[in-house]
Every structure is written in C-alpha cells, then in structure tokens.
Design a protein around this motif. Sequence first.
Motif, PDB file in Angstrom:
ATOM      1  N   ILE A   1       5.258   5.261   5.665  1.00  0.00           N
ATOM      2  CA  ILE A   1       4.709   6.505   6.216  1.00  0.00           C
ATOM      3  C   ILE A   1       5.836   7.484   6.539  1.00  0.00           C
ATOM      4  O   ILE A   1       5.732   8.683   6.253  1.00  0.00           O
ATOM      5  CB  ILE A   1       3.849   6.215   7.465  1.00  0.00           C
ATOM      6  N   GLN A   2       6.921   6.995   7.125  1.00  0.00           N
ATOM      7  CA  GLN A   2       8.038   7.882   7.470  1.00  0.00           C
ATOM      8  C   GLN A   2       8.718   8.442   6.216  1.00  0.00           C
ATOM      9  O   GLN A   2       9.099   9.622   6.183  1.00  0.00           O
ATOM     10  CB  GLN A   2       9.033   7.158   8.379  1.00  0.00           C
TER      11      GLN A   2
ATOM     12  N   GLU B   1      -6.648   4.997   5.676  1.00  0.00           N
ATOM     13  CA  GLU B   1      -7.269   3.874   6.394  1.00  0.00           C
ATOM     14  C   GLU B   1      -7.194   4.094   7.907  1.00  0.00           C
ATOM     15  O   GLU B   1      -8.160   3.839   8.630  1.00  0.00           O
ATOM     16  CB  GLU B   1      -6.607   2.550   6.009  1.00  0.00           C
ATOM     17  N   ILE B   2      -6.073   4.582   8.383  1.00  0.00           N
ATOM     18  CA  ILE B   2      -5.941   4.857   9.813  1.00  0.00           C
ATOM     19  C   ILE B   2      -6.926   5.939  10.234  1.00  0.00           C
ATOM     20  O   ILE B   2      -7.617   5.809  11.247  1.00  0.00           O
ATOM     21  CB  ILE B   2      -4.486   5.245  10.158  1.00  0.00           C
TER      22      ILE B   2
ATOM     23  N   MET C   1       6.121  -3.140  10.039  1.00  0.00           N
ATOM     24  CA  MET C   1       7.323  -2.322   9.850  1.00  0.00           C
ATOM     25  C   MET C   1       7.385  -1.688   8.470  1.00  0.00           C
ATOM     26  O   MET C   1       7.806  -0.537   8.326  1.00  0.00           O
ATOM     27  CB  MET C   1       8.575  -3.156  10.109  1.00  0.00           C
ATOM     28  N   GLU C   2       6.974  -2.399   7.440  1.00  0.00           N
ATOM     29  CA  GLU C   2       7.006  -1.828   6.089  1.00  0.00           C
ATOM     30  C   GLU C   2       6.047  -0.640   5.975  1.00  0.00           C
ATOM     31  O   GLU C   2       6.377   0.379   5.354  1.00  0.00           O
ATOM     32  CB  GLU C   2       6.689  -2.882   5.032  1.00  0.00           C
TER      33      GLU C   2
ATOM     34  N   MET D   1       0.836  -1.193   0.000  1.00  0.00           N
ATOM     35  CA  MET D   1       0.000   0.000   0.000  1.00  0.00           C
ATOM     36  C   MET D   1       0.876   1.250   0.000  1.00  0.00           C
ATOM     37  O   MET D   1       1.934   1.260   0.603  1.00  0.00           O
ATOM     38  CB  MET D   1      -0.879   0.042   1.254  1.00  0.00           C
ATOM     39  N   LYS D   2       0.383   2.271  -0.638  1.00  0.00           N
ATOM     40  CA  LYS D   2       1.051   3.558  -0.611  1.00  0.00           C
ATOM     41  C   LYS D   2       0.815   4.217   0.749  1.00  0.00           C
ATOM     42  O   LYS D   2      -0.178   3.940   1.420  1.00  0.00           O
ATOM     43  CB  LYS D   2       0.491   4.469  -1.694  1.00  0.00           C
ATOM     44  N   ALA D   3       1.709   5.104   1.117  1.00  0.00           N
ATOM     45  CA  ALA D   3       1.581   5.801   2.401  1.00  0.00           C
ATOM     46  C   ALA D   3       0.236   6.508   2.523  1.00  0.00           C
ATOM     47  O   ALA D   3      -0.415   6.455   3.577  1.00  0.00           O
ATOM     48  CB  ALA D   3       2.718   6.801   2.561  1.00  0.00           C
TER      49      ALA D   3
END
Length: 76
Positions: free
Chosen positions: A37-38, A9-10, A31-32, A1-3
């Motif tokens: 996101i980072q 979704e969150i 972790m991925e 998934m893209k960031a």
Amino acid sequence: MKAEEIIVEIYRQKQEHQQEGNLPSKVIINMEQYREIQRYHVRLGKLKGSLPDYITADSLFGLEILIDNQEQTVVC
C-alpha cells in the motif's frame, strides 16, 4: 494481492460495518500488505489542492493501521 485489491477490500469491509451500524476504527494487515500500500501511495504522487489523502503512513480511510502476521485483512 495488489495494493488496489487490498484497498478495495478494506473499503468494502468498512462500508459493510457502517451499513450494520458499526463505526470501525482499525484495520489489521500484515507487513507485506502495508508495504504494498505504501509503495502504491508513492507511485500515485502527491494530491494537488486541498483534498485530504485517504492513505497515510498510519491510516487508511481514517482507520488506524495495525500490523499483524495474519494473512487476512480485517477491519474492526
């Protein structure tokens, strides 16, 4: 998934919890997803002015980020 998809979704799950009268405090991602996101956050750059940032190293939308090996993103 893209960031962007992970972040949406969150946010969707957080809103859903709040509409049900719950106050979520954590988000569980793998972790991925965390790394994605980072990386996205770095690409966005720094916010100008005094606006609070919704992404930090340990939180997203004020939810504490917990890392697990699961595939699904879970707000709780």
